[in-house]
Design a protein around this motif. Structure first.
Motif, PDB file in Angstrom:
ATOM      1  N   HIS A 146      -1.932   2.116   3.708  1.00 32.21           N
ATOM      2  CA  HIS A 146      -0.775   1.309   3.329  1.00 32.21           C
ATOM      3  C   HIS A 146       0.257   2.153   2.588  1.00 32.21           C
ATOM      4  N   GLU A 147      -0.203   3.121   1.812  1.00 32.21           N
ATOM      5  CA  GLU A 147       0.720   3.970   1.057  1.00 32.21           C
ATOM      6  C   GLU A 147       1.560   4.831   1.995  1.00 32.21           C
ATOM      7  N   ASP A 148       0.961   5.345   3.082  1.00 23.71           N
ATOM      8  CA  ASP A 148       1.719   6.137   4.050  1.00 23.71           C
ATOM      9  C   ASP A 148       2.776   5.289   4.740  1.00 23.71           C
ATOM     10  N   LEU A 149       2.435   4.036   5.051  1.00 19.41           N
ATOM     11  CA  LEU A 149       3.432   3.148   5.667  1.00 19.41           C
ATOM     12  C   LEU A 149       4.597   2.889   4.723  1.00 19.41           C
ATOM     13  N   GLN A 150       4.317   2.719   3.447  1.00 19.60           N
ATOM     14  CA  GLN A 150       5.387   2.494   2.476  1.00 19.60           C
ATOM     15  C   GLN A 150       6.288   3.722   2.367  1.00 19.60           C
ATOM     16  N   MET A 196       3.816   2.303  15.707  1.00 20.67           N
ATOM     17  CA  MET A 196       3.923   0.980  15.097  1.00 20.67           C
ATOM     18  C   MET A 196       3.496  -0.117  16.072  1.00 20.67           C
ATOM     19  N   LYS A 197       3.755   0.071  17.359  1.00 20.51           N
ATOM     20  CA  LYS A 197       3.320  -0.921  18.344  1.00 20.51           C
ATOM     21  C   LYS A 197       1.799  -1.007  18.377  1.00 20.51           C
ATOM     22  N   VAL A 198       1.149   0.155  18.300  1.00 20.44           N
ATOM     23  CA  VAL A 198      -0.316   0.157  18.313  1.00 20.44           C
ATOM     24  C   VAL A 198      -0.858  -0.459  17.022  1.00 20.44           C
ATOM     25  N   ILE A 199      -0.241  -0.110  15.889  1.00 20.24           N
ATOM     26  CA  ILE A 199      -0.711  -0.633  14.600  1.00 20.24           C
ATOM     27  C   ILE A 199      -0.514  -2.147  14.525  1.00 20.24           C
ATOM     28  N   ALA A 200       0.666  -2.618  14.945  1.00 21.13           N
ATOM     29  CA  ALA A 200       0.950  -4.052  14.861  1.00 21.13           C
ATOM     30  C   ALA A 200       0.057  -4.872  15.785  1.00 21.13           C
ATOM     31  N   THR A 209      -0.224  -5.112   5.314  1.00 19.57           N
ATOM     32  CA  THR A 209       0.049  -3.907   6.101  1.00 19.57           C
ATOM     33  C   THR A 209       0.756  -4.259   7.403  1.00 19.57           C
ATOM     34  N   HIS A 210       0.392  -5.373   8.020  1.00 16.46           N
ATOM     35  CA  HIS A 210       1.056  -5.800   9.258  1.00 16.46           C
ATOM     36  C   HIS A 210       2.524  -6.110   9.005  1.00 16.46           C
ATOM     37  N   ARG A 211       2.822  -6.714   7.865  1.00 14.63           N
ATOM     38  CA  ARG A 211       4.212  -7.022   7.537  1.00 14.63           C
ATOM     39  C   ARG A 211       5.032  -5.750   7.322  1.00 14.63           C
ATOM     40  N   VAL A 212       4.438  -4.748   6.659  1.00 12.63           N
ATOM     41  CA  VAL A 212       5.130  -3.475   6.454  1.00 12.63           C
ATOM     42  C   VAL A 212       5.370  -2.788   7.794  1.00 12.63           C
ATOM     43  N   ALA A 213       4.378  -2.822   8.691  1.00  3.88           N
ATOM     44  CA  ALA A 213       4.534  -2.208  10.012  1.00  3.88           C
ATOM     45  C   ALA A 213       5.658  -2.885  10.798  1.00  3.88           C
ATOM     46  N   GLN A 214       5.784  -4.196  10.676  1.00  2.83           N
ATOM     47  CA  GLN A 214       6.873  -4.898  11.362  1.00  2.83           C
ATOM     48  C   GLN A 214       8.237  -4.461  10.828  1.00  2.83           C
ATOM     49  N   ARG A 215       8.345  -4.321   9.495  1.00  2.00           N
ATOM     50  CA  ARG A 215       9.616  -3.893   8.910  1.00  2.00           C
ATOM     51  C   ARG A 215       9.962  -2.466   9.353  1.00  2.00           C
ATOM     52  N   GLY A 217       9.118  -1.113  12.216  1.00  2.00           N
ATOM     53  CA  GLY A 217       9.586  -1.234  13.591  1.00  2.00           C
ATOM     54  C   GLY A 217      11.024  -1.726  13.678  1.00  2.00           C
ATOM     55  N   GLN A 218      11.402  -2.652  12.806  1.00  3.50           N
ATOM     56  CA  GLN A 218      12.780  -3.155  12.813  1.00  3.50           C
ATOM     57  C   GLN A 218      13.774  -2.066  12.420  1.00  3.50           C
ATOM     58  N   VAL A 219      13.445  -1.297  11.380  1.00  3.84           N
ATOM     59  CA  VAL A 219      14.347  -0.218  10.948  1.00  3.84           C
ATOM     60  C   VAL A 219      14.447   0.848  12.023  1.00  3.84           C
ATOM     61  N   GLN A 220      13.333   1.182  12.673  1.00  2.01           N
ATOM     62  CA  GLN A 220      13.359   2.178  13.734  1.00  2.01           C
ATOM     63  C   GLN A 220      14.211   1.710  14.911  1.00  2.01           C
ATOM     64  N   SER A 221      14.161   0.431  15.238  1.00  4.81           N
ATOM     65  CA  SER A 221      14.988  -0.096  16.331  1.00  4.81           C
ATOM     66  C   SER A 221      16.471   0.031  15.991  1.00  4.81           C
ATOM     67  N   ARG A 222      16.823  -0.252  14.735  1.00  2.24           N
ATOM     68  CA  ARG A 222      18.231  -0.121  14.346  1.00  2.24           C
ATOM     69  C   ARG A 222      18.678   1.346  14.374  1.00  2.24           C
ATOM     70  N   MET A 223      17.802   2.251  13.987  1.00  2.00           N
ATOM     71  CA  MET A 223      18.170   3.665  13.996  1.00  2.00           C
ATOM     72  C   MET A 223      18.341   4.186  15.417  1.00  2.00           C
ATOM     73  N   LEU A 224      17.573   3.676  16.366  1.00  2.00           N
ATOM     74  CA  LEU A 224      17.738   4.093  17.755  1.00  2.00           C
ATOM     75  C   LEU A 224      19.088   3.675  18.309  1.00  2.00           C
ATOM     76  N   ARG A 225      19.706   2.669  17.718  1.00  3.57           N
ATOM     77  CA  ARG A 225      21.040   2.232  18.159  1.00  3.57           C
ATOM     78  C   ARG A 225      22.157   2.970  17.443  1.00  3.57           C
ATOM     79  N   MET A 226      21.813   3.814  16.464  1.00  3.98           N
ATOM     80  CA  MET A 226      22.847   4.494  15.692  1.00  3.98           C
ATOM     81  C   MET A 226      23.613   5.506  16.534  1.00  3.98           C
ATOM     82  N   SER A 227      22.991   6.071  17.571  1.00  6.28           N
ATOM     83  CA  SER A 227      23.694   7.055  18.414  1.00  6.28           C
ATOM     84  C   SER A 227      24.929   6.441  19.050  1.00  6.28           C
TER      85      SER A 227
END
Length: 440
Positions: A146-150, A196-200, A209-215, A217-227
């Motif tokens: 959980h600490e690594d996810l945070q 994150m897909k495998v973890i979730a 931990t599942h809630r942190v993994a979802q968050r 995934g959401q931030v990663q999706s937004r970063m993929l749109r930053m380009s």
């Protein structure tokens, strides 16, 4: 145990949940402390010796002669000091029976962590790669830390905030720098998304931990749109560029050239470009007047105003509060008129007076004649209810045409023969079509 001088009075170290994992790993922390304690030179020499000893996988055991031969470039006394320091902290283990050296358990863990750290430190955006690799390792072992996810979520949020601020700044240089940084971490973001897909999808994962993994995934999706956001912003800036004639140069080229100059060169370019004092002919008179009025009048007025509260005062007593007597003159006048009724008096003569409001008030009082509940009270209304007068209605209507009254219920005030509670129609009086009506 944590010294009490670091804690506030009354706080016990055992009451700190965050301190327990550190105390449990005290041996490992002591090894790292011994490895990195001292000057930079001392730390580098220890790491050098420990890494060289740990790199011989086929023959992990070292004799003292082999160590002296391998580290012949180090001064003998310094080498022995380093070996004793590593041996005393169990980073290096000496077998007295075979008289051979080998890396200790904590030394292996330190070398492994250091190897990963050095590999990722050479890459741009390596910190996100290092953290992602730790999460991937935890997931592959079947226990996500959980600490690594945070740590991963925190770093992703920092990067997203940095990229958003670059877009909001409107600076082409800053946006291109952020775009380059995004390109360096994009590979790790994509790998992190797969992890994150495998973890979730793990059904045995706890809710936190599942809630942190979802968050994450959401931030990663937004970063993929930053380009696309960077490219769209750069296209808008490109349309706003000013080109210098047919030279092919734009304002971006000039900015890039100016950034290559030092402070003295920039000051030399100014020359006579700036004149002092500044000419005020470009200022608008009405704007300057508004500013002067605020500075010379409004600002001083605000500063001169007192914003202090008045001194406290005792609350006034109930006796000191002025009371306004209720105006019961209309009730008393109506009471006097009805007191002398001996013969039937038509309602169109007894009720209308002054205006529509007064007449409505008098009719509502007439409805209380003979009311036993009102008669049991004290006051003018009770006196009215006890009068030997009764209200009788015929059910019809009669034309009035005076006192702002068009029509009203037909009836009469008669001397009361027996007790009877009258009933008054709610629509007994209707207002006239005009504000005031002429008398009939």
């Amino acid at each position: 145990m944590l010294p009490v001088e670091y804690l506030r009075p009354g706080v016990e170290p055992d009451d700190l949940p965050a301190l327990f994992p550190l105390l449990r790993a005290r041996d490992a922390l002591n090894a790292f402390t011994a490895l990195f304690r001292g000057t930079d030179e001392d730390v580098l020499v220890r790491l050098l010796v420990l890494r060289e000893i740990g790199q011989r996988g086929e023959q992990p055991l070292w004799s003292p002669q082999e160590l002296r031969s391998h580290f012949a470039y180090l001064e003998e006394t310094k080498l022995q000091t380093v070996l004793h320091r590593l041996r005393d902290t169990d980073l290096l283990v000496y077998n007295a029976e075979s008289a051979l050296y080998q890396i200790g358990p904590y030394g292996r863990m330190a070398l492994s962590s250091l190897s990963v750290l050095l590999r990722f430190s050479e890459e741009e955006g390596g910190e996100i790669g290092y953290i992602t690799s730790q999460v991937a390792a935890s997931q592959s072992l079947g226990k996500v830390a959980h600490e690594d996810l945070q740590h991963l979520l925190s770093r992703l949020n920092e990067l997203e905030d940095e990229f958003n601020r670059a877009v909001l700044s409107g600076s082409e240089v800053r946006i291109r720098r952020a775009e380059k940084k995004l390109g360096s971490v994009l590979m790790w973001v994509e790998k992190g998304t797969q992890i994150m897909k495998v973890i979730a999808a793990d059904p045995e994962l706890d809710e936190v931990t599942h809630r942190v993994a979802q968050r994450i995934g959401q931030v990663q999706s937004r970063m993929l749109r930053m380009s696309s956001i960077f490219q769209r912003t750069l296209n808008q800036l490109e349309r706003q560029k000013v080109h210098l004639g047919q030279s092919g140069l734009s304002t971006s080229d000039i900015h890039a050239w100016l950034r290559l100059l030092n402070t003295n060169q920039l000051c030399g370019l100014l020359g006579d470009a700036v004149s002092f004092p500044a000419q005020l002919g470009c200022l608008l008179g009405d704007v300057a007047l508004d500013v002067a009025e605020y500075e010379l009048v409004d600002r001083l007025r605000v500063e001169a105003e007192t914003a202090t509260l008045p001194p406290p005062q005792e609350a006034p007593s109930a006796e000191a509060i002025p009371m306004t007597a209720e105006d019961l003159s209309r009730l008393h006048n109506f009471l006097d008129e009805l007191a002398g009724v001996m013969e039937p008096l038509p309602l169109e003569q007894a009720i209308p007076a002054v205006d529509f409001a007064t007449s409505s008030y008098r009719l509502s009082l007439a409805a209380l004649l003979g009311d036993p509940e009102s008669g049991a009270l004290d006051g003018g209304v009770a006196d009215l209810a006890r009068l030997p007068v009764a209200l009788k209605l015929t059910g019809g209507t009669v034309k009035v045409g005076a006192f702002e009254i068009d029509t009203m219920s037909e009836g009469a005030m008669v001397e009361k023969k027996k007790k009877r509670k009258p009933v008054v129609d709610a629509e007994s009086i209707t207002a006239g079509e005009t504000v005031s009506a002429a008398p009939a």
